[in-house]
Write a protein that holds these residues in place. Structure first.
Motif, mmCIF file in Angstrom:
data_model
loop_
_atom_site.group_PDB
_atom_site.id
_atom_site.type_symbol
_atom_site.label_atom_id
_atom_site.label_comp_id
_atom_site.label_asym_id
_atom_site.label_seq_id
_atom_site.Cartn_x
_atom_site.Cartn_y
_atom_site.Cartn_z
ATOM 1 N N ARG A 9 0.822 -1.211 0.000
ATOM 2 C CA ARG A 9 0.000 0.000 0.000
ATOM 3 C C ARG A 9 0.856 1.260 0.000
ATOM 4 N N GLU A 45 -4.365 7.044 -2.566
ATOM 5 C CA GLU A 45 -3.713 5.829 -2.088
ATOM 6 C C GLU A 45 -4.039 4.696 -3.033
ATOM 7 N N THR A 47 -2.642 0.355 -4.300
ATOM 8 C CA THR A 47 -1.810 -0.822 -3.995
ATOM 9 C C THR A 47 -0.834 -1.023 -5.146
#
Length: 53
Positions: A9, A45, A47
């Protein structure tokens, strides 16, 4: 022991130098001990997955 494809992440430390791909499909070259950045496309944000080529 089988190789697992981990997801990392935004904000986590980069475990291994190499190329990583975010959820938007953008690739980034990252160095060990850097932090995973936000998505280059959305700025949010995301991954990241290590690219095994």
């Amino acid at each position: 022991m089988k190789q697992e494809y981990r997801e990392y992440r935004t904000g986590q430390g980069v475990p291994v130098k190499g190329y990583y791909m975010c959820q938007s499909g953008e690739k980034a070259k990252l160095n060990k001990d850097e932090k995973f950045p936000a998505c280059p496309v959305s700025g949010n944000e995301t991954t990241w997955k290590h690219e095994h080529s």
